[in-house]
Design a protein around this motif. Structure first.
Motif, mmCIF file in Angstrom:
data_model
loop_
_atom_site.group_PDB
_atom_site.id
_atom_site.type_symbol
_atom_site.label_atom_id
_atom_site.label_comp_id
_atom_site.label_asym_id
_atom_site.label_seq_id
_atom_site.Cartn_x
_atom_site.Cartn_y
_atom_site.Cartn_z
ATOM 1 N N GLY A 483 0.667 -1.200 0.381
ATOM 2 C CA GLY A 483 -0.042 -0.023 0.046
ATOM 3 C C GLY A 483 0.878 1.197 -0.303
ATOM 4 O O GLY A 483 2.214 0.850 -0.233
ATOM 5 N N VAL A 484 -0.335 2.721 0.254
ATOM 6 C CA VAL A 484 0.589 3.515 0.143
ATOM 7 C C VAL A 484 1.578 3.735 1.612
ATOM 8 O O VAL A 484 1.368 2.886 2.409
ATOM 9 C CB VAL A 484 -0.021 4.856 -0.292
ATOM 10 N N LEU A 485 2.454 4.809 0.872
ATOM 11 C CA LEU A 485 3.501 5.469 2.233
ATOM 12 C C LEU A 485 2.728 6.178 3.772
ATOM 13 O O LEU A 485 1.384 6.689 3.453
ATOM 14 C CB LEU A 485 4.903 5.501 2.572
ATOM 15 N N LEU A 486 2.716 6.411 4.933
ATOM 16 C CA LEU A 486 2.193 7.154 5.559
ATOM 17 C C LEU A 486 2.161 8.402 5.715
ATOM 18 O O LEU A 486 3.262 8.952 5.616
ATOM 19 C CB LEU A 486 3.355 6.865 6.796
ATOM 20 N N GLY A 487 1.107 9.164 6.304
ATOM 21 C CA GLY A 487 1.599 10.291 5.595
ATOM 22 C C GLY A 487 1.212 10.846 4.301
ATOM 23 O O GLY A 487 1.286 11.570 3.867
ATOM 24 N N ALA A 488 0.370 9.954 3.280
ATOM 25 C CA ALA A 488 0.026 10.779 1.770
ATOM 26 C C ALA A 488 -1.415 10.350 2.144
ATOM 27 O O ALA A 488 -1.864 10.496 0.981
ATOM 28 C CB ALA A 488 0.214 9.278 1.404
ATOM 29 N N GLY A 489 -2.311 10.321 3.325
ATOM 30 C CA GLY A 489 -3.442 11.057 2.754
ATOM 31 C C GLY A 489 -4.009 9.569 2.822
ATOM 32 O O GLY A 489 -5.947 10.044 2.126
ATOM 33 N N ASN A 490 -3.742 8.453 2.501
ATOM 34 C CA ASN A 490 -5.126 7.263 2.537
ATOM 35 C C ASN A 490 -6.010 7.382 3.710
ATOM 36 O O ASN A 490 -5.555 7.209 4.453
ATOM 37 C CB ASN A 490 -3.944 6.543 2.341
ATOM 38 N N HIS A 491 -7.202 7.690 3.216
ATOM 39 C CA HIS A 491 -8.209 7.035 3.075
ATOM 40 C C HIS A 491 -8.968 5.743 3.116
ATOM 41 O O HIS A 491 -10.121 5.081 3.381
ATOM 42 C CB HIS A 491 -9.140 8.002 3.426
ATOM 43 N N ARG A 492 -8.266 4.662 2.306
ATOM 44 C CA ARG A 492 -8.856 3.098 2.477
ATOM 45 C C ARG A 492 -8.085 2.034 3.233
ATOM 46 O O ARG A 492 -6.665 1.847 3.660
ATOM 47 C CB ARG A 492 -8.663 3.220 0.797
ATOM 48 N N PRO A 493 -8.831 1.245 3.176
ATOM 49 C CA PRO A 493 -8.266 0.278 4.116
ATOM 50 C C PRO A 493 -6.723 -0.844 3.623
ATOM 51 O O PRO A 493 -6.944 -0.971 1.789
ATOM 52 C CB PRO A 493 -9.528 -1.140 4.266
ATOM 53 N N ARG A 494 -6.519 -1.280 4.372
ATOM 54 C CA ARG A 494 -4.551 -1.279 3.978
ATOM 55 C C ARG A 494 -4.728 -2.617 4.046
ATOM 56 O O ARG A 494 -5.310 -3.473 4.462
ATOM 57 C CB ARG A 494 -3.770 -1.051 4.345
ATOM 58 N N PRO A 495 -4.125 -3.489 2.508
ATOM 59 C CA PRO A 495 -4.592 -4.464 2.240
ATOM 60 C C PRO A 495 -3.675 -5.722 2.767
ATOM 61 O O PRO A 495 -2.614 -5.039 3.932
ATOM 62 C CB PRO A 495 -3.909 -4.377 0.868
ATOM 63 N N ASP A 496 -3.985 -6.601 3.320
ATOM 64 C CA ASP A 496 -3.130 -7.963 3.676
ATOM 65 C C ASP A 496 -2.334 -8.705 3.463
ATOM 66 O O ASP A 496 -3.020 -9.297 2.069
ATOM 67 C CB ASP A 496 -4.198 -8.309 5.374
ATOM 68 N N SER A 497 -1.465 -9.291 3.439
ATOM 69 C CA SER A 497 -1.268 -10.891 3.433
ATOM 70 C C SER A 497 -1.437 -12.302 4.141
ATOM 71 O O SER A 497 -0.493 -11.915 4.674
ATOM 72 C CB SER A 497 -0.382 -10.620 1.940
ATOM 73 N N VAL A 498 -1.360 -13.349 3.805
ATOM 74 C CA VAL A 498 -0.637 -14.750 4.512
ATOM 75 C C VAL A 498 -0.139 -15.512 4.267
ATOM 76 O O VAL A 498 -0.338 -15.504 2.401
ATOM 77 C CB VAL A 498 -2.067 -15.045 5.340
ATOM 78 N N LEU A 499 0.860 -15.865 4.203
ATOM 79 C CA LEU A 499 1.964 -16.790 4.159
ATOM 80 C C LEU A 499 2.803 -17.804 4.573
ATOM 81 O O LEU A 499 2.831 -17.329 6.112
ATOM 82 C CB LEU A 499 3.210 -16.155 2.887
ATOM 83 N N THR A 500 2.331 -18.910 4.643
ATOM 84 C CA THR A 500 2.801 -20.442 5.718
ATOM 85 C C THR A 500 4.991 -20.305 5.068
ATOM 86 O O THR A 500 4.638 -20.829 4.402
ATOM 87 C CB THR A 500 1.502 -21.615 4.771
ATOM 88 N N LEU A 501 5.166 -20.069 6.727
ATOM 89 C CA LEU A 501 6.884 -19.479 6.098
ATOM 90 C C LEU A 501 7.421 -21.944 5.882
ATOM 91 O O LEU A 501 7.246 -22.224 6.858
ATOM 92 C CB LEU A 501 7.151 -18.828 6.458
ATOM 93 N N PRO A 502 7.701 -21.822 4.441
ATOM 94 C CA PRO A 502 8.432 -23.144 4.950
ATOM 95 C C PRO A 502 9.627 -23.345 5.923
ATOM 96 O O PRO A 502 10.339 -22.435 6.525
ATOM 97 C CB PRO A 502 9.817 -23.201 3.575
ATOM 98 N N PRO A 503 10.397 -24.644 6.138
ATOM 99 C CA PRO A 503 10.499 -24.950 7.122
ATOM 100 C C PRO A 503 11.941 -24.205 7.054
ATOM 101 O O PRO A 503 13.045 -24.330 5.977
ATOM 102 C CB PRO A 503 10.970 -26.688 7.549
ATOM 103 N N ARG A 504 13.067 -24.052 7.998
ATOM 104 C CA ARG A 504 14.712 -23.322 7.269
ATOM 105 C C ARG A 504 15.207 -22.400 6.391
ATOM 106 O O ARG A 504 15.114 -22.241 5.881
ATOM 107 C CB ARG A 504 15.283 -24.844 7.214
ATOM 108 N N ALA A 505 14.052 -21.402 6.618
ATOM 109 C CA ALA A 505 13.750 -20.514 5.576
ATOM 110 C C ALA A 505 13.935 -19.326 6.259
ATOM 111 O O ALA A 505 13.708 -19.260 8.269
ATOM 112 C CB ALA A 505 12.099 -20.703 5.136
ATOM 113 N N THR A 506 14.585 -18.488 5.724
ATOM 114 C CA THR A 506 15.188 -17.280 5.782
ATOM 115 C C THR A 506 14.368 -16.418 5.862
ATOM 116 O O THR A 506 14.182 -15.701 3.810
ATOM 117 C CB THR A 506 16.877 -16.862 5.929
ATOM 118 N N LEU A 507 13.869 -15.318 7.079
ATOM 119 C CA LEU A 507 13.610 -13.288 5.721
ATOM 120 C C LEU A 507 13.682 -12.766 6.618
ATOM 121 O O LEU A 507 14.039 -12.771 7.371
ATOM 122 C CB LEU A 507 11.536 -13.750 6.660
ATOM 123 N N VAL A 508 13.482 -11.945 5.795
ATOM 124 C CA VAL A 508 14.732 -10.462 5.611
ATOM 125 C C VAL A 508 13.745 -9.214 5.241
ATOM 126 O O VAL A 508 12.897 -9.037 4.372
ATOM 127 C CB VAL A 508 15.894 -10.588 4.823
#
Length: 579
Positions: A483-508
């Motif tokens: 979505g848009v950055l904070l302070g940009a005057g956004n008035h719409r709901p922000r999106p979400d995503s869901v993901l199952t992380l695989p074993p021994r994975a690295t999230l950065v």
């Protein structure tokens, strides 16, 4: 127009051309060392004088980056691009000069050279011509009397004016000392020795420089810690370090039984350098004595006299003001760094997960900025992860960052809501009750499922996308929920995503300072990040973070960087099989 190879003068890259105004003949007729670079700093042509000066062959120059190949700091270490005046002049297309820069020769030695850079047209657009020469060439045999000629009053005024200009234009202590040595050697002496008193009242021989064969050579073997300042000693250096008076010294001064450890070190200095005369003056700051400057003569036959001390005191007075400012700046940097450490949290312990975070300050700011990371437990047992970037990298940005981070913690803890909903409420609150004009943010919730796998729920407010690296080395960016950055005057709901992380994975999760460069696109930086992270996928997580910062962060990026990495455990089935 061809530029011919060795024996006939300068050389060129295959297929390159140069303008008529800077022909091969013109470059080669220059007696001083000269080379030509394109707008990116790649070497196009080098004359024979430069090849001789740097003791290198043609093929060592062809197509190389001039900064990486040649430019060093006074210790012989690679000079950061962000702190290179020569490169900055190239990129801004302006004429610039320096009385002293350090350059690496092909045989590993270090040369102190004066340089001038000026923009010129090359076949690829705008490049630059660089001229280099030893500062203050060594006198020919029989010309020593020229060095013995007293300075005129105009010469003295010019020296003091240049001292003020050179020393007040840097806030780096080491650079200021290097410039001080270059201003006084060989003009006044063959040797320059700077002893500094630290804030803990310890003495350190910070710099010893010798003028030899037309160049300034640093003598690291004579540098290092010194004994404490004796309060009763009448020896010249001891008196100068106490701020008592300037004085003269020679080998005979320290021949008798030493009255202190300082006298022992001075005896070693005179023996090692061959100085037959020296003038010593205190370096005073606004409130305290900061150290002492010793100028020594070993090649010049004329001794220092009492008449030389007023000029030396005028030089050290200016040096003291410059060093005072530099030390104040360093002190402010340390205070800001301490503040930053307290603003950034310790990683929580989450059973089954590894967490690691790093923060690297902007190199030319006050060691504090608007990039931040956070990880904390939530009321429902989930773990929150966040990385953000508030505009700016100064104390004001750090204050805004603290506001945003604390408000985010409060909103995330108060209700068990999706990340998108939490960030929506944060955005509304920042507009009305906080002084945070603009920021980017990733907020994620991490929950362990009944199957033993970890699920990531996240939203992205204008921030670079998270990177997921599998144990097999496959890497991909998580571009959902953007979505848009904070302070940009956004008035719409922000999106979400869901993901199952695989074993021994690295999230950065990271801020833009890790991937942005003035020389390349952001896409190039993201590609570099993915490739290096994939190669490091099986490193221990702490080592992974350190190596990622060292290998990926662009050397021309002046922004601060925050990195938050997590690693999931092995699959439940594998753990059960092992058990």
């Amino acid at each position: 127009m061809d530029i011919v190879g060795p024996g006939a003068g300068a050389f060129r890259l295959p297929g390159s051309t140069v303008p008529d105004a800077l022909s091969a003949a013109a470059l080669e007729t220059m007696r001083t060392a000269a080379f030509l670079v394109d707008g990116e700093g790649l070497l196009l042509a080098v004359n024979a004088a430069a090849l001789k000066l740097f003791r290198r062959e043609n093929d060592e120059f062809v197509g190389q980056d001039a900064h990486d190949l040649l430019h060093r700091d006074r210790h012989g270490r690679p000079l950061p691009r962000s702190g290179c005046r020569l490169r900055q002049a190239l990129l801004t297309e302006r004429t610039e000069q320096s009385d002293l820069g350090w350059f690496a020769c092909g045989d590993g030695t270090l040369l102190g050279l004066s340089w001038v850079i000026t923009p010129c047209s090359v076949h690829r657009g705008t490049g630059a011509l660089v001229l280099l020469h030893p500062r203050g060439p060594a006198p020919a045999r029989g010309d020593e009397e020229d060095l013995s000629t007293p300075l005129t009053e105009l010469d003295r005024l010019a020296l003091l004016a240049e001292t003020t200009t050179q020393l007040t234009s840097t806030l780096d202590v080491d650079e200021a000392l290097t410039r001080l040595a270059a201003l006084t050697v060989p003009l006044l002496a063959d040797w320059a020795v700077v002893d500094l008193i630290t804030e803990g009242d310890e003495v350190r021989r910070a710099l010893v420089v010798q003028h030899e064969d037309g160049v300034l050579v640093e003598r690291e073997d004579l540098q290092g810690p010194m004994p404490p300042v004796p309060q009763e000693s009448t020896m010249p250096l001891s008196r100068a370090l106490r701020g008592a008076a300037s004085g003269l010294a020679g080998p005979s001064t320290y021949q008798g039984p030493p009255d202190s450890g300082i006298a022992v070190e001075q005896h070693r200095l005179f023996t090692s350098t061959g100085m037959h005369t020296a003038a010593i003056a205190p370096i005073r700051g606004l409130r305290d004595v900061l150290g002492a400057l010793t100028l020594g003569r070993s090649q010049r036959p004329d001794p220092f006299t009492l008449a030389d001390l007023p000029l030396l005191e005028d030089v050290t007075r200016r040096a003291g003001l410059a060093l005072d400012n530099a030390r104040l700046y360093e002190r402010q940097r340390r205070v800001a760094e301490t503040m930053q450490r307290h603003l950034l949290p310790q990683m929580p312990v989450v059973p089954g997960l590894e967490l690691s975070a790093r923060y690297v300050p902007a190199p030319h700011a006050s060691q504090v900025g608007g990039d931040w990371y956070d990880a904390f437990p939530l009321a429902d047992g989930a773990t929150a992860l966040a990385v953000g970037d508030v505009v700016g990298h100064d104390l004001e940005a750090a204050g805004r960052m603290a506001q945003a981070r604390n408000m985010l913690r409060a909103f995330a803890w108060a209700r068990s809501e999706s990340p998108g909903t939490v960030v929506t409420r944060l955005d509304e609150a920042l507009v009305h009750i906080a002084d945070v004009p603009m920021a980017t943010l990733i907020l994620a919730r991490l929950v362990s499922g009944d199957d033993g796998l970890w699920r990531l729920h996240w939203t992205n407010a204008g921030h670079p996308p998270p990177l997921l690296v599998g144990h097999d080395g496959r890497a991909r960016f998580l571009t959902g929920a953007h979505g848009v950055l904070l302070g940009a005057g956004n008035h719409r709901p922000r999106p979400d995503s869901v993901l199952t992380l695989p074993p021994r994975a690295t999230l950065v999760l990271y801020t833009d300072g890790l991937v942005e460069s003035r020389r390349h696109s952001v896409d190039h930086g993201l590609d570099r990040l993915a490739r290096h992270a994939a190669a490091l996928a099986r490193r221990p997580l702490e080592s992974f973070n350190d190596a990622l910062l060292a290998q990926v962060r662009p050397d021309d990026n002046d922004d601060d960087v925050a990195v938050l990495a997590l690693r999931t455990p092995d699959s439940p089935s594998s753990s059960e099989a092992t058990a």
